[in-house]
Every structure is written in structure tokens, then in C-alpha cells.
Design a protein around this motif. Sequence first.
Motif, mmCIF file in Angstrom:
data_model
loop_
_atom_site.group_PDB
_atom_site.id
_atom_site.type_symbol
_atom_site.label_atom_id
_atom_site.label_comp_id
_atom_site.label_asym_id
_atom_site.label_seq_id
_atom_site.Cartn_x
_atom_site.Cartn_y
_atom_site.Cartn_z
ATOM 1 N N LYS A 51 0.830 -1.207 0.000
ATOM 2 C CA LYS A 51 0.000 0.000 0.000
ATOM 3 C C LYS A 51 0.867 1.261 0.000
ATOM 4 C CE LYS A 51 -4.061 -2.023 2.279
ATOM 5 N NZ LYS A 51 -4.885 -2.060 3.515
ATOM 6 N N ARG A 52 1.995 1.205 0.708
ATOM 7 C CA ARG A 52 2.881 2.370 0.746
ATOM 8 C C ARG A 52 3.554 2.622 -0.592
ATOM 9 N NH1 ARG A 52 4.747 0.071 5.721
ATOM 10 N NH2 ARG A 52 6.846 -0.261 4.864
ATOM 11 N N TYR A 53 3.652 1.590 -1.426
ATOM 12 C CA TYR A 53 4.319 1.724 -2.721
ATOM 13 C C TYR A 53 3.335 1.620 -3.885
ATOM 14 C CZ TYR A 53 8.831 1.671 -0.398
ATOM 15 O OH TYR A 53 9.912 1.998 0.381
ATOM 16 N N GLY A 54 2.109 2.034 -3.640
ATOM 17 C CA GLY A 54 1.125 2.094 -4.713
ATOM 18 C C GLY A 54 0.745 0.756 -5.295
ATOM 19 N N GLY A 55 0.856 -0.309 -4.512
ATOM 20 C CA GLY A 55 0.483 -1.642 -4.955
ATOM 21 C C GLY A 55 1.670 -2.544 -5.204
ATOM 22 N N LEU A 56 2.822 -1.980 -5.571
ATOM 23 C CA LEU A 56 4.003 -2.783 -5.858
ATOM 24 C C LEU A 56 4.739 -3.137 -4.562
ATOM 25 C CD1 LEU A 56 5.300 -0.885 -9.018
ATOM 26 C CD2 LEU A 56 3.923 -2.973 -8.935
ATOM 27 N N LEU A 57 5.651 -4.098 -4.664
ATOM 28 C CA LEU A 57 6.327 -4.603 -3.474
ATOM 29 C C LEU A 57 7.835 -4.550 -3.659
ATOM 30 C CD1 LEU A 57 6.088 -6.032 -0.695
ATOM 31 C CD2 LEU A 57 6.091 -8.215 -1.938
ATOM 32 N N PRO A 58 8.549 -3.895 -2.738
ATOM 33 C CA PRO A 58 10.012 -3.921 -2.811
ATOM 34 C C PRO A 58 10.541 -5.351 -2.691
ATOM 35 C CG PRO A 58 9.272 -2.209 -1.304
ATOM 36 C CD PRO A 58 8.071 -3.043 -1.637
ATOM 37 N N SER A 59 11.621 -5.611 -3.381
ATOM 38 C CA SER A 59 12.230 -6.932 -3.322
ATOM 39 C C SER A 59 12.939 -7.163 -1.995
ATOM 40 C CB SER A 59 13.238 -7.082 -4.469
ATOM 41 O OG SER A 59 13.900 -8.321 -4.407
#
Length: 510
Positions: A51-59
Motif C-alpha cells: 500500500k505504501r508503494y502504490g500496490g508494488l512490493l520492494p524486493s
Amino acid sequence: MNSLSSEPASKNLPAAHRESSFAARGAGRKASPTACEAVNEVLGNLIQVMKRYGGLLPSCLDLETHDMPKTDPGILPGQRSWDRALTGGNLMHDMPLLGLLYSLGETQGQSTFQEAADSYLDAFLERCINTPTGLFPWGEHAFWKLRENRLGDSIKEAWPEVAEKPWNDGLPEPAWHDHLRQAPAWFWGKVEKKNPGALQRFANGLDRQWVTDNRDEYNRHGGIDRPVRMGRGSRSCDFPRHSGFYIMDLACAWRNNPRAETWEQMHRFADYWWNKRQSNACLRVESRSPVKDADFFDILCPSQTLSLGISLMDAAQVLHADEPVVAAEFFERGRAYCFAYLEAPHISQDGHLVGGYHTGSRTPSKMLPVFGSVYGTYPQPQAAVLCCAAYRHMGESSLLDLAMAAARVCRKDIATLQKENAIPALDAGLTMELFADLHDLTGESEWLDAGRAAWPVIKDRYFCQGLVRLATGEDWYESQQGSGFLLHGVARFAMMEESAPGIPPDYSAR
């Protein structure tokens, strides 16, 4: 044709069972979290990060802050710095996680999981795919830089001097696309519905994998940020498994939009290794290698052969309704590759699987490690899981026997996870996936018992501070080392142990 249904095993269960809560299972036993509770906690925390990254997920995530680390946390033995996505995310690394979120959303009535998976895929298709070639920033080397919202190149991040190195066209060396693993049919089905043009552009982009305009040799690397070709090098790097990935992608694209260029490309990749095969032998790891390169020259690779065989049978399943003749041809070729795998010099009575062997002498060049995978060498449970995948298509009992023999070695050696450091999450995850799949295929309690014996060790060594470690003895999260496979394997086992609606297997690690 025997083939794996894409429908979850719970499809015909009463609605009350299908909508049971994954999070609620095992509630009340707080002294030691159940597998369900542990996985649910991690998924909940990853969703908050997304949610903090607009839907994407840090690796890569710090275990304490649950955010991208401010400095490089280090590197594992056998891990390559130029395959990582330290400053961004990589959908190919997250594919089993995405599949798990969708499966739990569908079988457990968990709308939060379904919405998170949709948000991830929607964000990726909106923000990340407008590359000049249509190829996605995923897999090996290419990724998406989250804070800068642009294509990332792990080779140039590891070696900044490469960024200024001129390529054949006089411009800086391009970013390279490498597929890394299979993109499953369910994934392309989601893309089809959300953005069919993205699927077709990706299919077009696969033409970049051919090294010259003659299209008589491909390379697993293709230009992603501009339409260039790799050109011929001293090694071909035309790994057989990659052609299977491309065939599957193109089959899904053909089903969506039957274009002549897609059809031609799919057949060109399907014929490539079929015309290079040897009778009753596995395929070479690559078609051209210098004599001095002992790891590649004239080495036959069972896992690559099995991978291509399964991908062809998967593609046959995709094409069967519309193109039954071609589907039957692909299926028979896939069977032939899988039978070649069975002919490899495995030490099957001991449950150890061969990783490569020499042409002619059939002497093994390496055996697969039970645990302790490194770049270029999967662990033994990966090959055993693929034997299960092939068995689902073919019904050949020898494949199941080989998988069970390998699984018993994994069960016997599970204490290695407790004793040794730097064993990637991938190894433990595929072990749990293997135990779950064997229970699903045989109904035997032996495999649930194996999972129950393994779970306390896996919980102790990997689950930490609401996330999972990338490897035993290490203190950060990194999807490149198989975190998604760990969560998928544990969740699938947990659902079986609790007799809950099932999660479909994940066979993308091929």
C-alpha cells in the motif's frame, strides 16, 4: 491428454467451506503460531508495504522497519549482485506470492488478499510495462526502480562502469531481459483481462531473444529498453528451459489474439531444441560452448530438459480447445523430453537426482544439493516438484516414484536447515511444496507427517518479526531468494493439514 486443471481443488465445496477464514484457522493457540497464522501475519505485513508503494512490493525489506533498507544488507554466498532488485521490485520473483494471494482470495473468501493481488498487477501494468520492446522489467537483471519509477538494471547497479560502455550501435549497453522462470497460464489470463495489449506487445518483444535477424539461434538475454539484438558470442546461452517459457507465453498470446507472427514465433521456438535432441538423452545446457568451459561444454542438463517438457505440455493444454492437432504434437514432444529426463543417471535408489552429466560416458558432472542452492543450481526439491508436475500431465508412475524418493531424502536431511546458514528460502519453500503436492497426489499421510516434522524447523529458521528471512542465519527479507515460494509452500501444506479448501500447486520454479 492428462493435464492439470487450473481450477482450485475446492471449487465444488459448499460456500460455507470456501469462505472460511485463512486468518482464523488455528486461532487461540498463541504459544506457538500455526503455519496458517504465521503465513497470514507475513501476508498482512507485505500488503501494508504494498500500500505504501502504490500496490508494488520492494524486493528487499528490513525486518525491523518493514521498509527498503537504507544500505545494502549484504550478499549470500552463491548469490550474484547483478541479479538483485535492491532498489525496487521484481514481479517474476513475486509470482508465487501473487498466485498465493489470488488463491487465498478465491478459496478462502479473503477479499483483502484478492484486492492486494489486483492492486499489484494493476500497478505493474499501468506503471512498468511501457518499454520500447514490450518486454517486462522482471526476471534476471531487469526490475522496476520503485522510488524513481523507472526501469532498473541490476548489472549497471552492480557495475556502474557498464552504464557508460558502448554497445554495438554506439549507444550505452542496453538493459537485458531474462525470463528467469515460467509465467503461469493463470498470470497471462489475468493480464489478458486487464490489458490484452500488454500480452501482445510482450509476445512481439520475444523476437528480441533471437541473436540475429536470421533467427536461427536465440539467447536468454534480449534487449528490453531498445530493439537491439545480442549478437553471437562464444557461448550461445540458449538454455532449453527458456524456449519453454517463450512457447507458453506465445501460446497464451495466440489464444488471446491468433496472429500469424505469434504462430510462427511459437513454432520456431518449439522446433529449435526438437531439432537438436539426441535419442534417449537429455538436452545440452546450451547448444554452443567453448571447450575450455567445463561447466557447459558437452554437458547434458536433466532439469532443463524436464522444464522444457512440462512447458510444452502446459502450452498444449492452453492450445487444446482451438488447435488440437498442434496441441497433441506439443504434448508428445513434452512427453519425449520427460522420458529423456527419466533416462538420466539419477541415483534413484538413494533418492539423489543428477544435475548434469557428460555426453557419451553418462558420468554425472554434478548432483543436485538437497539443500543449499546457489546461482545456477536448484535444490533437489525443485526437481522433485517438477516430477510431480510432469506426472500430473502424463500419469507416468516412474516420475512419481522419483519425486517420492527425493522427498524422503529431503525429510531425512531437514535438520540441515537447523544447522546450516545461508540456505535460501527457496529450498525450504519447495520442500514444503513437494510434501504438499505428494500428499495431494497420493493421499498418503506420510507427506503430511513430513510437513509437520519440517514446519517447526522452518518456522524457527525463516519466520522472523512478521516477515521471512531470505535464508537461514540472515537478517533481511529478499524475494530474489525465494520468499514467495516459502510462503506458498507453507500455506499449501497448512491448508491440507487443516483439511481446508486447497491451493493449486506452483510449478513456476523451472
